[in-house]
Design a protein around this motif. Structure first.
Motif, PDB file in Angstrom:
ATOM      1  N   GLN A  37       0.825  -1.204   0.000  1.00 31.61           N
ATOM      2  CA  GLN A  37       0.000   0.000   0.000  1.00 31.61           C
ATOM      3  C   GLN A  37       0.860   1.255   0.000  1.00 31.61           C
ATOM      4  OE1 GLN A  37      -2.377  -0.877   3.422  1.00 31.61           O
ATOM      5  NE2 GLN A  37      -3.992  -1.847   2.208  1.00 31.61           N
ATOM      6  N   GLN A  38       1.966   1.222   0.733  1.00 26.50           N
ATOM      7  CA  GLN A  38       2.878   2.365   0.727  1.00 26.50           C
ATOM      8  C   GLN A  38       3.515   2.532  -0.645  1.00 26.50           C
ATOM      9  OE1 GLN A  38       5.673   1.854   3.909  1.00 26.50           O
ATOM     10  NE2 GLN A  38       4.221   2.528   5.470  1.00 26.50           N
ATOM     11  N   LEU A  39       3.846   1.433  -1.300  1.00 27.17           N
ATOM     12  CA  LEU A  39       4.409   1.497  -2.642  1.00 27.17           C
ATOM     13  C   LEU A  39       3.403   2.107  -3.611  1.00 27.17           C
ATOM     14  CD1 LEU A  39       6.596   0.816  -4.752  1.00 27.17           C
ATOM     15  CD2 LEU A  39       5.526  -1.439  -4.950  1.00 27.17           C
ATOM     16  N   ARG A  40       2.151   1.666  -3.542  1.00 32.47           N
ATOM     17  CA  ARG A  40       1.122   2.219  -4.423  1.00 32.47           C
ATOM     18  C   ARG A  40       0.925   3.708  -4.190  1.00 32.47           C
ATOM     19  NH1 ARG A  40      -2.170  -0.918  -7.477  1.00 32.47           N
ATOM     20  NH2 ARG A  40      -3.833   0.619  -7.363  1.00 32.47           N
ATOM     21  N   SER A  41       0.926   4.130  -2.938  1.00 37.48           N
ATOM     22  CA  SER A  41       0.744   5.559  -2.673  1.00 37.48           C
ATOM     23  C   SER A  41       1.949   6.365  -3.148  1.00 37.48           C
ATOM     24  CB  SER A  41       0.471   5.812  -1.194  1.00 37.48           C
ATOM     25  OG  SER A  41       1.602   5.497  -0.420  1.00 37.48           O
ATOM     26  N   LEU A  42       3.146   5.809  -2.986  1.00 36.41           N
ATOM     27  CA  LEU A  42       4.360   6.471  -3.458  1.00 36.41           C
ATOM     28  C   LEU A  42       4.353   6.617  -4.976  1.00 36.41           C
ATOM     29  CD1 LEU A  42       7.586   5.392  -1.614  1.00 36.41           C
ATOM     30  CD2 LEU A  42       7.573   7.057  -3.415  1.00 36.41           C
ATOM     31  N   LEU A  43       3.967   5.558  -5.666  1.00 37.79           N
ATOM     32  CA  LEU A  43       3.920   5.598  -7.127  1.00 37.79           C
ATOM     33  C   LEU A  43       2.818   6.517  -7.632  1.00 37.79           C
ATOM     34  CD1 LEU A  43       4.524   1.833  -7.986  1.00 37.79           C
ATOM     35  CD2 LEU A  43       6.154   3.713  -8.108  1.00 37.79           C
ATOM     36  N   THR A  44       1.726   6.596  -6.901  1.00 37.37           N
ATOM     37  CA  THR A  44       0.633   7.477  -7.298  1.00 37.37           C
ATOM     38  C   THR A  44       1.056   8.936  -7.190  1.00 37.37           C
ATOM     39  OG1 THR A  44      -0.985   5.842  -6.562  1.00 37.37           O
ATOM     40  CG2 THR A  44      -1.774   8.087  -6.840  1.00 37.37           C
ATOM     41  N   THR A  45       1.757   9.291  -6.111  1.00 37.12           N
ATOM     42  CA  THR A  45       2.187  10.677  -5.947  1.00 37.12           C
ATOM     43  C   THR A  45       3.236  11.066  -6.985  1.00 37.12           C
ATOM     44  OG1 THR A  45       3.854  10.040  -4.313  1.00 37.12           O
ATOM     45  CG2 THR A  45       1.718  10.758  -3.471  1.00 37.12           C
ATOM     46  N   LYS A  46       4.042  10.112  -7.436  1.00 31.41           N
ATOM     47  CA  LYS A  46       5.049  10.408  -8.453  1.00 31.41           C
ATOM     48  C   LYS A  46       4.496  10.287  -9.872  1.00 31.41           C
ATOM     49  CE  LYS A  46       9.067   9.115  -5.758  1.00 31.41           C
ATOM     50  NZ  LYS A  46      10.302   8.336  -5.719  1.00 31.41           N
ATOM     51  N   GLY A  47       3.250   9.804 -10.008  1.00 34.16           N
ATOM     52  CA  GLY A  47       2.639   9.649 -11.323  1.00 34.16           C
ATOM     53  C   GLY A  47       3.121   8.439 -12.099  1.00 34.16           C
ATOM     54  N   LEU A  48       3.745   7.493 -11.425  1.00 31.11           N
ATOM     55  CA  LEU A  48       4.293   6.316 -12.103  1.00 31.11           C
ATOM     56  C   LEU A  48       3.313   5.152 -12.178  1.00 31.11           C
ATOM     57  CD1 LEU A  48       7.867   6.338 -10.552  1.00 31.11           C
ATOM     58  CD2 LEU A  48       7.228   6.990 -12.863  1.00 31.11           C
ATOM     59  N   LEU A  49       2.324   5.139 -11.307  1.00 29.00           N
ATOM     60  CA  LEU A  49       1.396   4.006 -11.273  1.00 29.00           C
ATOM     61  C   LEU A  49       0.514   3.991 -12.519  1.00 29.00           C
ATOM     62  CD1 LEU A  49       0.757   1.629  -9.445  1.00 29.00           C
ATOM     63  CD2 LEU A  49      -1.032   2.980  -8.412  1.00 29.00           C
ATOM     64  N   SER A  50       0.096   5.151 -12.986  1.00 30.30           N
ATOM     65  CA  SER A  50      -0.756   5.206 -14.173  1.00 30.30           C
ATOM     66  C   SER A  50       0.022   4.876 -15.443  1.00 30.30           C
ATOM     67  CB  SER A  50      -1.399   6.587 -14.295  1.00 30.30           C
ATOM     68  OG  SER A  50      -0.392   7.584 -14.404  1.00 30.30           O
ATOM     69  N   LYS A  51       1.338   5.065 -15.435  1.00 30.68           N
ATOM     70  CA  LYS A  51       2.164   4.787 -16.611  1.00 30.68           C
ATOM     71  C   LYS A  51       2.514   3.309 -16.727  1.00 30.68           C
ATOM     72  CE  LYS A  51       4.366   9.294 -16.570  1.00 30.68           C
ATOM     73  NZ  LYS A  51       5.631  10.014 -16.363  1.00 30.68           N
ATOM     74  N   ASN A  52       2.554   2.595 -15.605  1.00 28.47           N
ATOM     75  CA  ASN A  52       2.955   1.182 -15.585  1.00 28.47           C
ATOM     76  C   ASN A  52       1.767   0.308 -15.239  1.00 28.47           C
ATOM     77  OD1 ASN A  52       5.677   1.784 -16.117  1.00 28.47           O
ATOM     78  ND2 ASN A  52       5.992   2.293 -13.972  1.00 28.47           N
ATOM     79  N   ARG A  53       1.081  -0.172 -16.273  1.00 36.62           N
ATOM     80  CA  ARG A  53      -0.108  -0.991 -16.071  1.00 36.62           C
ATOM     81  C   ARG A  53       0.227  -2.314 -15.382  1.00 36.62           C
ATOM     82  NH1 ARG A  53      -2.230  -5.082 -18.773  1.00 36.62           N
ATOM     83  NH2 ARG A  53      -0.712  -4.862 -20.435  1.00 36.62           N
ATOM     84  N   LEU A  54       1.344  -2.925 -15.754  1.00 32.65           N
ATOM     85  CA  LEU A  54       1.726  -4.211 -15.155  1.00 32.65           C
ATOM     86  C   LEU A  54       2.028  -4.078 -13.670  1.00 32.65           C
ATOM     87  CD1 LEU A  54       3.994  -5.736 -17.940  1.00 32.65           C
ATOM     88  CD2 LEU A  54       1.674  -6.393 -17.319  1.00 32.65           C
ATOM     89  N   VAL A  55       2.686  -3.001 -13.289  1.00 38.12           N
ATOM     90  CA  VAL A  55       2.992  -2.765 -11.881  1.00 38.12           C
ATOM     91  C   VAL A  55       1.701  -2.521 -11.105  1.00 38.12           C
ATOM     92  CG1 VAL A  55       4.146  -1.192 -10.282  1.00 38.12           C
ATOM     93  CG2 VAL A  55       5.301  -1.913 -12.363  1.00 38.12           C
ATOM     94  N   ASP A  56       0.782  -1.773 -11.704  1.00 43.80           N
ATOM     95  CA  ASP A  56      -0.512  -1.509 -11.073  1.00 43.80           C
ATOM     96  C   ASP A  56      -1.258  -2.815 -10.818  1.00 43.80           C
ATOM     97  OD1 ASP A  56      -2.799  -0.268 -10.107  1.00 43.80           O
ATOM     98  OD2 ASP A  56      -3.548   0.251 -12.103  1.00 43.80           O
ATOM     99  N   GLU A  57      -1.320  -3.670 -11.827  1.00 40.42           N
ATOM    100  CA  GLU A  57      -2.013  -4.958 -11.682  1.00 40.42           C
ATOM    101  C   GLU A  57      -1.313  -5.869 -10.683  1.00 40.42           C
ATOM    102  OE1 GLU A  57      -2.268  -6.595 -15.581  1.00 40.42           O
ATOM    103  OE2 GLU A  57      -3.699  -5.089 -16.270  1.00 40.42           O
ATOM    104  N   ALA A  58       0.013  -5.897 -10.724  1.00 37.51           N
ATOM    105  CA  ALA A  58       0.765  -6.773  -9.830  1.00 37.51           C
ATOM    106  C   ALA A  58       0.593  -6.371  -8.372  1.00 37.51           C
ATOM    107  CB  ALA A  58       2.239  -6.774 -10.203  1.00 37.51           C
ATOM    108  N   THR A  59       0.639  -5.073  -8.095  1.00 38.41           N
ATOM    109  CA  THR A  59       0.466  -4.636  -6.703  1.00 38.41           C
ATOM    110  C   THR A  59      -0.949  -4.915  -6.218  1.00 38.41           C
ATOM    111  OG1 THR A  59       0.036  -2.383  -7.470  1.00 38.41           O
ATOM    112  CG2 THR A  59       2.273  -2.877  -6.721  1.00 38.41           C
ATOM    113  N   ALA A  60      -1.938  -4.680  -7.075  1.00 34.14           N
ATOM    114  CA  ALA A  60      -3.327  -4.956  -6.681  1.00 34.14           C
ATOM    115  C   ALA A  60      -3.533  -6.449  -6.419  1.00 34.14           C
ATOM    116  CB  ALA A  60      -4.287  -4.462  -7.759  1.00 34.14           C
ATOM    117  N   ASP A  61      -2.973  -7.289  -7.290  1.00 32.54           N
ATOM    118  CA  ASP A  61      -3.100  -8.749  -7.113  1.00 32.54           C
ATOM    119  C   ASP A  61      -2.419  -9.228  -5.835  1.00 32.54           C
ATOM    120  OD1 ASP A  61      -4.538  -8.915  -9.448  1.00 32.54           O
ATOM    121  OD2 ASP A  61      -2.850  -9.627 -10.658  1.00 32.54           O
ATOM    122  N   GLN A  62      -1.247  -8.697  -5.542  1.00 33.95           N
ATOM    123  CA  GLN A  62      -0.523  -9.121  -4.347  1.00 33.95           C
ATOM    124  C   GLN A  62      -1.210  -8.640  -3.071  1.00 33.95           C
ATOM    125  OE1 GLN A  62       1.324 -11.749  -5.576  1.00 33.95           O
ATOM    126  NE2 GLN A  62       2.399 -11.214  -3.722  1.00 33.95           N
TER     127      GLN A  62
END
Length: 75
Positions: A37-62
């Motif tokens: 959850q901290q990783l997702r929030s960090l990536l969201t604030t940096k704008g990287l989560l929306s650019k990396n679909r695979l990372v978004d799916e992997a974090t949600a699945d885990q």
């Protein structure tokens, strides 16, 4: 007040550096749901989560996988 996870900042640095395959491998062996959850929030604030679909799916699945009750086999 909780501190930022060292794991989350290191994985975010991998993603920011363009090494998403290594980041995906780390996400698959994530220590806790809180770290993810901290990783997702960090990536969201940096704008990287929306650019990396695979990372978004992997974090949600885990998060789902680590949140589910553990199944065990009887001996």
């Amino acid at each position: 007040m909780s501190r930022q996870s060292i794991w989350a900042t290191k994985v975010a640095a991998l993603i920011q550096g363009g090494n998403s395959q290594a980041a995906l491998a780390q996400i698959k062996v994530a220590p806790t749901v809180k770290d993810l959850q901290q990783l997702r929030s960090l990536l969201t604030t940096k704008g990287l989560l929306s650019k990396n679909r695979l990372v978004d799916e992997a974090t949600a699945d885990q998060i789902v996988a680590l949140s589910a009750p553990r199944l065990h086999r009887s001996p």
